[in-house]
Design a protein around this motif. Structure first.
Motif, PDB file in Angstrom:
ATOM      1  N   ALA A  52       0.842  -1.210   0.000  1.00 35.72           N
ATOM      2  CA  ALA A  52       0.000   0.000   0.000  1.00 35.72           C
ATOM      3  C   ALA A  52       0.870   1.251   0.000  1.00 35.72           C
ATOM      4  O   ALA A  52       0.567   2.223  -0.712  1.00 35.72           O
ATOM      5  CB  ALA A  52      -0.930  -0.011   1.207  1.00 35.72           C
ATOM      6  N   ASP A  53       1.949   1.249   0.766  1.00 40.93           N
ATOM      7  CA  ASP A  53       2.857   2.400   0.802  1.00 40.93           C
ATOM      8  C   ASP A  53       3.517   2.614  -0.556  1.00 40.93           C
ATOM      9  O   ASP A  53       3.670   3.756  -1.013  1.00 40.93           O
ATOM     10  CB  ASP A  53       3.927   2.214   1.876  1.00 40.93           C
ATOM     11  N   ARG A  54       3.917   1.521  -1.210  1.00 44.03           N
ATOM     12  CA  ARG A  54       4.520   1.645  -2.541  1.00 44.03           C
ATOM     13  C   ARG A  54       3.525   2.188  -3.558  1.00 44.03           C
ATOM     14  O   ARG A  54       3.871   3.030  -4.395  1.00 44.03           O
ATOM     15  CB  ARG A  54       5.036   0.289  -3.023  1.00 44.03           C
ATOM     16  N   ALA A  55       2.289   1.691  -3.499  1.00 42.48           N
ATOM     17  CA  ALA A  55       1.262   2.175  -4.429  1.00 42.48           C
ATOM     18  C   ALA A  55       0.997   3.652  -4.209  1.00 42.48           C
ATOM     19  O   ALA A  55       0.856   4.424  -5.168  1.00 42.48           O
ATOM     20  CB  ALA A  55      -0.018   1.365  -4.253  1.00 42.48           C
ATOM     21  N   GLU A  56       0.942   4.072  -2.946  1.00 40.62           N
ATOM     22  CA  GLU A  56       0.719   5.491  -2.651  1.00 40.62           C
ATOM     23  C   GLU A  56       1.902   6.335  -3.124  1.00 40.62           C
ATOM     24  O   GLU A  56       1.718   7.421  -3.688  1.00 40.62           O
ATOM     25  CB  GLU A  56       0.509   5.673  -1.151  1.00 40.62           C
ATOM     26  N   GLN A  57       3.112   5.830  -2.936  1.00 44.44           N
ATOM     27  CA  GLN A  57       4.304   6.563  -3.384  1.00 44.44           C
ATOM     28  C   GLN A  57       4.321   6.678  -4.907  1.00 44.44           C
ATOM     29  O   GLN A  57       4.639   7.735  -5.455  1.00 44.44           O
ATOM     30  CB  GLN A  57       5.577   5.863  -2.885  1.00 44.44           C
ATOM     31  N   ASP A  58       3.969   5.598  -5.607  1.00 46.94           N
ATOM     32  CA  ASP A  58       3.908   5.647  -7.069  1.00 46.94           C
ATOM     33  C   ASP A  58       2.865   6.647  -7.544  1.00 46.94           C
ATOM     34  O   ASP A  58       3.098   7.405  -8.496  1.00 46.94           O
ATOM     35  CB  ASP A  58       3.586   4.257  -7.640  1.00 46.94           C
ATOM     36  N   LEU A  59       1.719   6.656  -6.884  1.00 45.97           N
ATOM     37  CA  LEU A  59       0.666   7.600  -7.237  1.00 45.97           C
ATOM     38  C   LEU A  59       1.120   9.031  -6.985  1.00 45.97           C
ATOM     39  O   LEU A  59       0.900   9.921  -7.819  1.00 45.97           O
ATOM     40  CB  LEU A  59      -0.606   7.291  -6.434  1.00 45.97           C
ATOM     41  N   TRP A  60       1.763   9.252  -5.857  1.00 44.49           N
ATOM     42  CA  TRP A  60       2.255  10.584  -5.523  1.00 44.49           C
ATOM     43  C   TRP A  60       3.336  11.023  -6.525  1.00 44.49           C
ATOM     44  O   TRP A  60       3.346  12.169  -6.973  1.00 44.49           O
ATOM     45  CB  TRP A  60       2.810  10.578  -4.100  1.00 44.49           C
ATOM     46  N   THR A  61       4.219  10.114  -6.895  1.00 43.59           N
ATOM     47  CA  THR A  61       5.269  10.427  -7.865  1.00 43.59           C
ATOM     48  C   THR A  61       4.657  10.780  -9.217  1.00 43.59           C
ATOM     49  O   THR A  61       5.081  11.735  -9.869  1.00 43.59           O
ATOM     50  CB  THR A  61       6.229   9.244  -8.017  1.00 43.59           C
ATOM     51  N   GLU A  62       3.646  10.018  -9.630  1.00 44.75           N
ATOM     52  CA  GLU A  62       2.987  10.285 -10.907  1.00 44.75           C
ATOM     53  C   GLU A  62       2.262  11.623 -10.878  1.00 44.75           C
ATOM     54  O   GLU A  62       2.294  12.378 -11.862  1.00 44.75           O
ATOM     55  CB  GLU A  62       1.977   9.169 -11.188  1.00 44.75           C
ATOM     56  N   ALA A  63       1.644  11.969  -9.764  1.00 44.47           N
ATOM     57  CA  ALA A  63       0.895  13.214  -9.661  1.00 44.47           C
ATOM     58  C   ALA A  63       1.807  14.434  -9.614  1.00 44.47           C
ATOM     59  O   ALA A  63       1.425  15.519 -10.076  1.00 44.47           O
ATOM     60  CB  ALA A  63       0.005  13.189  -8.434  1.00 44.47           C
ATOM     61  N   THR A  64       2.994  14.289  -9.077  1.00 42.73           N
ATOM     62  CA  THR A  64       3.905  15.448  -8.927  1.00 42.73           C
ATOM     63  C   THR A  64       5.040  15.453  -9.942  1.00 42.73           C
ATOM     64  O   THR A  64       5.934  16.276  -9.851  1.00 42.73           O
ATOM     65  CB  THR A  64       4.492  15.460  -7.502  1.00 42.73           C
ATOM     66  N   ASP A  65       5.014  14.537 -10.898  1.00 47.82           N
ATOM     67  CA  ASP A  65       6.053  14.465 -11.923  1.00 47.82           C
ATOM     68  C   ASP A  65       5.965  15.714 -12.791  1.00 47.82           C
ATOM     69  O   ASP A  65       4.922  16.105 -13.260  1.00 47.82           O
ATOM     70  CB  ASP A  65       5.876  13.211 -12.761  1.00 47.82           C
ATOM     71  N   SER A  66       7.121  16.364 -13.047  1.00 47.04           N
ATOM     72  CA  SER A  66       7.132  17.604 -13.807  1.00 47.04           C
ATOM     73  C   SER A  66       6.984  17.353 -15.310  1.00 47.04           C
ATOM     74  O   SER A  66       6.560  18.222 -16.048  1.00 47.04           O
ATOM     75  CB  SER A  66       8.420  18.396 -13.536  1.00 47.04           C
ATOM     76  N   VAL A  67       7.357  16.156 -15.776  1.00 46.36           N
ATOM     77  CA  VAL A  67       7.240  15.831 -17.198  1.00 46.36           C
ATOM     78  C   VAL A  67       6.078  14.866 -17.376  1.00 46.36           C
ATOM     79  O   VAL A  67       6.079  13.776 -16.778  1.00 46.36           O
ATOM     80  CB  VAL A  67       8.543  15.185 -17.719  1.00 46.36           C
ATOM     81  N   PRO A  68       5.066  15.196 -18.165  1.00 45.65           N
ATOM     82  CA  PRO A  68       3.942  14.292 -18.377  1.00 45.65           C
ATOM     83  C   PRO A  68       4.424  12.989 -19.023  1.00 45.65           C
ATOM     84  O   PRO A  68       5.360  12.976 -19.816  1.00 45.65           O
ATOM     85  CB  PRO A  68       3.025  15.062 -19.324  1.00 45.65           C
ATOM     86  N   ALA A  69       3.762  11.898 -18.727  1.00 47.85           N
ATOM     87  CA  ALA A  69       4.182  10.575 -19.178  1.00 47.85           C
ATOM     88  C   ALA A  69       4.118  10.425 -20.691  1.00 47.85           C
ATOM     89  O   ALA A  69       4.956   9.773 -21.295  1.00 47.85           O
ATOM     90  CB  ALA A  69       3.328   9.512 -18.511  1.00 47.85           C
ATOM     91  N   GLY A  70       3.147  11.015 -21.364  1.00 46.37           N
ATOM     92  CA  GLY A  70       3.003  10.843 -22.814  1.00 46.37           C
ATOM     93  C   GLY A  70       3.626  11.926 -23.652  1.00 46.37           C
ATOM     94  O   GLY A  70       3.369  12.028 -24.835  1.00 46.37           O
ATOM     95  N   SER A  71       4.479  12.765 -23.124  1.00 53.13           N
ATOM     96  CA  SER A  71       5.027  13.901 -23.857  1.00 53.13           C
ATOM     97  C   SER A  71       6.169  13.516 -24.793  1.00 53.13           C
ATOM     98  O   SER A  71       6.470  14.232 -25.736  1.00 53.13           O
ATOM     99  CB  SER A  71       5.501  14.983 -22.889  1.00 53.13           C
ATOM    100  N   GLY A  72       6.848  12.422 -24.537  1.00 54.10           N
ATOM    101  CA  GLY A  72       7.925  11.959 -25.392  1.00 54.10           C
ATOM    102  C   GLY A  72       9.217  12.715 -25.194  1.00 54.10           C
ATOM    103  O   GLY A  72      10.133  12.625 -25.984  1.00 54.10           O
ATOM    104  N   VAL A  73       9.346  13.504 -24.163  1.00 59.11           N
ATOM    105  CA  VAL A  73      10.563  14.265 -23.912  1.00 59.11           C
ATOM    106  C   VAL A  73      11.507  13.538 -23.025  1.00 59.11           C
ATOM    107  O   VAL A  73      11.288  12.825 -22.215  1.00 59.11           O
ATOM    108  CB  VAL A  73      10.239  15.644 -23.280  1.00 59.11           C
TER     109      VAL A  73
END
Length: 73
Positions: A52-73
């Motif tokens: 559960a902690d890992r899932a929450e950390q992954d979610l938090w990382t995805e939400a605060t990531d400065s580069v969007p996942a589908g941008s290709g940069v």
């Protein structure tokens, strides 16, 4: 002796000395089984909390990531 019957000593069939030992062994086995069951349940709870902690950390990382996942940069 009457009627040809033999008298049998009561002490021959008595198992009183073994009973405490058998109960003690059974008690130890039950305690060990309960200890193993409690350890397994505790391990399962710790594992689920880590997941559960890992899932929450992954979610938090995805939400605060400065580069969007589908941008290709």
């Amino acid at each position: 002796m009457r009627g040809g019957h033999r008298s049998v000593s009561v002490g021959v069939y008595s198992r009183a000395p073994e009973v405490p030992y058998v109960k003690e062994r059974r008690g130890r086995a039950v305690k060990k089984l309960l200890l193993v069951a409690l350890a397994a349940i505790g391990g399962l709870l710790v594992y689920r909390q880590i997941q559960a902690d890992r899932a929450e950390q992954d979610l938090w990382t995805e939400a605060t990531d400065s580069v969007p996942a589908g941008s290709g940069v």
